[in-house]
Enzyme design. Structure first.
Site, PDB file in Angstrom:
ATOM      1  N   ASN A  79       0.881  -1.331  -0.069  1.00 12.64           N
ATOM      2  CA  ASN A  79       0.092  -0.125  -0.134  1.00 12.64           C
ATOM      3  C   ASN A  79       0.866   1.290   0.022  1.00 12.64           C
ATOM      4  O   ASN A  79       2.159   1.344   0.651  1.00 12.64           O
ATOM      5  CB  ASN A  79      -0.785   0.184   1.397  1.00 12.64           C
ATOM      6  CG  ASN A  79      -1.756  -0.939   1.188  1.00 12.64           C
ATOM      7  OD1 ASN A  79      -2.634  -1.412   0.136  1.00 12.64           O
ATOM      8  ND2 ASN A  79      -2.375  -1.492   2.255  1.00 12.64           N
TER       9      ASN A  79
ATOM     10  N   HIS B 217       6.312  -1.820   3.978  1.00 11.34           N
ATOM     11  CA  HIS B 217       6.026  -3.337   4.110  1.00 11.34           C
ATOM     12  C   HIS B 217       5.279  -4.113   3.324  1.00 11.34           C
ATOM     13  O   HIS B 217       4.493  -3.292   2.375  1.00 11.34           O
ATOM     14  CB  HIS B 217       5.295  -3.555   5.702  1.00 11.34           C
ATOM     15  CG  HIS B 217       3.970  -2.671   5.564  1.00 11.34           C
ATOM     16  ND1 HIS B 217       3.889  -1.421   6.055  1.00 11.34           N
ATOM     17  CD2 HIS B 217       2.720  -3.240   5.332  1.00 11.34           C
ATOM     18  CE1 HIS B 217       2.552  -0.736   5.956  1.00 11.34           C
ATOM     19  NE2 HIS B 217       1.741  -1.962   5.731  1.00 11.34           N
TER      20      HIS B 217
ATOM     21  N   HIS C  40       2.851  -6.996   2.063  1.00 14.63           N
ATOM     22  CA  HIS C  40       1.664  -7.848   2.627  1.00 14.63           C
ATOM     23  C   HIS C  40       1.956  -9.253   1.668  1.00 14.63           C
ATOM     24  O   HIS C  40       1.892  -9.214   0.631  1.00 14.63           O
ATOM     25  CB  HIS C  40       0.082  -7.479   2.357  1.00 14.63           C
ATOM     26  CG  HIS C  40      -0.090  -6.231   3.113  1.00 14.63           C
ATOM     27  ND1 HIS C  40      -0.779  -6.096   4.483  1.00 14.63           N
ATOM     28  CD2 HIS C  40       0.354  -4.780   2.949  1.00 14.63           C
ATOM     29  CE1 HIS C  40      -0.919  -4.788   4.930  1.00 14.63           C
ATOM     30  NE2 HIS C  40      -0.160  -4.018   3.989  1.00 14.63           N
TER      31      HIS C  40
HETATM   32  P1  AMP Z   1      -1.128  -0.514   5.527  1.00  9.00           P
HETATM   33  O1  AMP Z   1      -0.026   0.430   6.158  1.00  9.00           O
HETATM   34  O2  AMP Z   1      -2.349   0.356   5.143  1.00  9.00           O
HETATM   35  O3  AMP Z   1      -0.488  -1.443   4.690  1.00  9.00           O
HETATM   36  O4  AMP Z   1      -1.683  -1.527   6.687  1.00  9.00           O
HETATM   37  C1  AMP Z   1      -0.732  -1.742   7.875  1.00  9.00           C
HETATM   38  C2  AMP Z   1      -1.044  -3.163   8.061  1.00  9.00           C
HETATM   39  O5  AMP Z   1      -0.329  -3.358   9.498  1.00  9.00           O
HETATM   40  C3  AMP Z   1      -2.672  -3.522   8.502  1.00  9.00           C
HETATM   41  O6  AMP Z   1      -2.875  -4.583   7.934  1.00  9.00           O
HETATM   42  C4  AMP Z   1      -2.498  -3.852   9.956  1.00  9.00           C
HETATM   43  O7  AMP Z   1      -3.579  -4.689  10.498  1.00  9.00           O
HETATM   44  C5  AMP Z   1      -1.217  -4.038  10.365  1.00  9.00           C
HETATM   45  N1  AMP Z   1      -0.461  -3.726  11.611  1.00  9.00           N
HETATM   46  C6  AMP Z   1      -0.796  -2.779  12.529  1.00  9.00           C
HETATM   47  N2  AMP Z   1      -0.140  -2.753  13.799  1.00  9.00           N
HETATM   48  C7  AMP Z   1       0.219  -4.080  13.735  1.00  9.00           C
HETATM   49  C8  AMP Z   1       0.784  -5.073  14.761  1.00  9.00           C
HETATM   50  N3  AMP Z   1       1.187  -4.348  15.909  1.00  9.00           N
HETATM   51  N4  AMP Z   1       1.032  -6.272  14.512  1.00  9.00           N
HETATM   52  C9  AMP Z   1       0.841  -6.750  13.364  1.00  9.00           C
HETATM   53  N5  AMP Z   1       0.296  -6.051  12.437  1.00  9.00           N
HETATM   54  C10 AMP Z   1      -0.121  -4.967  12.462  1.00  9.00           C
END
Ligand code: AMP
Ligand code: ZN
Length: 110
Positions: free
Chosen positions: A87, A98, A100
């Site tokens: 994203n 990151h 996914h």
């Molecule tokens: P995005 O930045 O839109 O790609 O989304 C961030 C992703 O990180 C989301 O899918 C969240 O569920 C995930 N996320 C946020 N905090 C944590 C955490 N502490 N541990 C694992 N995943 C996380």
């Protein structure tokens, strides 16, 4: 980055089980999964997002895909469809680059 949640996880200030860790990368399960298997592959260095990638990161990007391939194999995802999603933009929830990795049944778009 002091207030970045992924930097805090990488510094082990927030407990998290790593499915993979090297000098440059970590991988862990998403806390709010959008598929049966939903892993995040995260560089240890704070890169804000796709728009901050430069040629300095070329080796790191190859490493990310090598780890993705390893996680695909470990989670038996190769016989079905899996997706790799990155994203970007201001609506990105965690502004630390990151990847996914999503496999199995999707529940919603990430
Ligand atoms: P995005 O930045 O839109 O790609 O989304 C961030 C992703 O990180 C989301 O899918 C969240 O569920 C995930 N996320 C946020 N905090 C944590 C955490 N502490 N541990 C694992 N995943 C996380
Ligand atoms: Zn960070």
């Amino acid at each position: 980055m002091d207030n970045c949640i992924f930097c805090k996880i990488i510094r082990k200030e927030i407990p998290k089980k790593f499915e993979y860790e090297s000098e440059t990368l970590v991988a862990f399960f998403d806390i709010n999964p959008s598929a049966d298997i939903h892993l995040l592959i995260v560089p240890k260095t704070h890169i804000g997002g796709v728009g901050d990638i430069t040629s300095e990161h070329s080796v790191l990007l190859i490493e990310i895909y090598q780890v993705i391939n390893k996680l695909v194999a470990e989670n038996n995802l190769e016989d079905d469809l899996y997706r790799v999603v990155v994203n970007g933009g201001k609506a990105q929830h965690v502004p630390h680059l990151h990847f996914h990795l999503l496999g199995g049944r999707w529940k919603k778009m990430v």
